[in-house]
Design a protein around this motif. Structure first.
Motif, PDB file in Angstrom:
ATOM      1  N   ASN A   1       0.831  -1.209   0.000  1.00  0.00           N
ATOM      2  CA  ASN A   1       0.000   0.000   0.000  1.00  0.00           C
ATOM      3  C   ASN A   1       0.868   1.263   0.000  1.00  0.00           C
ATOM      4  OD1 ASN A   1      -2.372  -1.483   0.024  1.00  0.00           O
ATOM      5  ND2 ASN A   1      -2.586  -1.420   2.257  1.00  0.00           N
TER       6      ASN A   1
ATOM      7  N   ASP B   1       2.051   1.825  -3.393  1.00  0.00           N
ATOM      8  CA  ASP B   1       0.955   2.379  -4.192  1.00  0.00           C
ATOM      9  C   ASP B   1       0.843   3.887  -3.996  1.00  0.00           C
ATOM     10  OD1 ASP B   1       0.295  -0.139  -5.135  1.00  0.00           O
ATOM     11  OD2 ASP B   1      -1.335  -0.459  -3.692  1.00  0.00           O
TER      12      ASP B   1
ATOM     13  N   GLY C   1       2.550   2.114  -7.250  1.00  0.00           N
ATOM     14  CA  GLY C   1       2.675   0.665  -7.322  1.00  0.00           C
ATOM     15  C   GLY C   1       4.100   0.210  -7.521  1.00  0.00           C
TER      16      GLY C   1
END
Length: 256
Positions: free
Chosen positions: A217, A220, A225
């Motif tokens: 996460n 991200d 990402g």
């Protein structure tokens, strides 16, 4: 020391190498355009304690290149050399061994620091995997959990292995390390496991799925990402193509 690798790694392509507790292949998982070819990329805890039987078993897997992610201090305290197997050292210090037992840091914080600090080393490791044309590659650190887990996970995610499969592989490590491996490590340091705070014990042998989900996460949010993270550290299209060529095969080839 004996190994129960096969039992502990059930479902994660465990391999019978006496003396290793966290060894497995990354083969037969889904990837973009096919599957991860079995027998090309392995991950494990440190092989520095392997005896003659363990060394022979390691070679029998076809491993002819080892990527050692341990710090210079760790290597100096437990070096090794195996006939016919090249060792490439990419020194990374997640946390100084002398500080790990008293740290107040969490495993999640260490992982975020790792990806922030060691992008160039991660890229070097991925390029080394991608450009190794013959034989199998083994990636390891001390436990085969954190540095190894992140490098192998990023390699798999880069070539399209589903996130859930990668997280599941990461989480499998705790079952391999608890028990004999943890007991041996702590006894060598003259440490009683019951005296360690929870955050330290998790750093020693923990691999909770939610910790790795949090790391992904973070990638991200910060980089869009894994692909964005790798590009930000100059892992280009040619690098990615080489990594795919090295790791991915068609389903029919992988199961023949």
């Amino acid at each position: 020391m004996t190994s129960t690798t096969l039992d502990r790694n059930e479902g994660t392509q465990g391999a019978p190498v006496p003396g290793l507790y966290n060894l497995r292949s990354t083969g037969n998982w889904n990837a973009t355009g096919g599957i991860i070819a079995p027998g090309r990329l392995y991950r494990s805890d440190s092989p520095a304690r392997l005896d003659a039987a363990g060394t022979a078993a390691l070679g029998a897997l076809g491993i002819d290149l080892i990527i050692d992610l341990r710090s210079t201090e760790e290597v100096e305290s437990a070096s090794y050399e195996f006939p016919g197997i090249q060792r490439t050292g990419i020194p990374v210090e997640l946390l100084n061994p002398t500080a790990v037992l008293t740290t107040e840091q969490t495993l999640a914080a260490l992982y975020e620091s790792f990806i922030d600090r060691y992008g160039p080393m991660i890229i070097t490791a991925l390029r080394t995997i991608a450009r190794h044309e013959q034989g199998a590659v083994l990636v390891h650190c001390t436990a085969g959990k954190d540095r190894t887990g992140i490098v192998v996970a990023l390699a798999l995610l880069a070539v399209g292995t589903p996130r859930a499969e990668v997280v599941r592989d990461y989480a499998a490590t705790h079952a391999n390390l608890r028990g004999t491996w943890t007991k041996t490590i702590l006894e060598s340091l003259l440490i009683d496991a019951t005296s360690l705070p929870n955050n330290v014990m998790e750093i020693v042998n923990g691999s909770p799925a939610h910790i790795f989900e949090a790391l992904l996460n973070c990638l991200d949010v910060k980089h869009g990402g894994v692909a964005g993270y790798l590009r930000s550290h100059d892992f280009n299209d040619d690098d990615l193509k080489a990594l795919r060529t090295r790791l991915v095969t068609t389903t029919s080839e992988g199961t023949s």
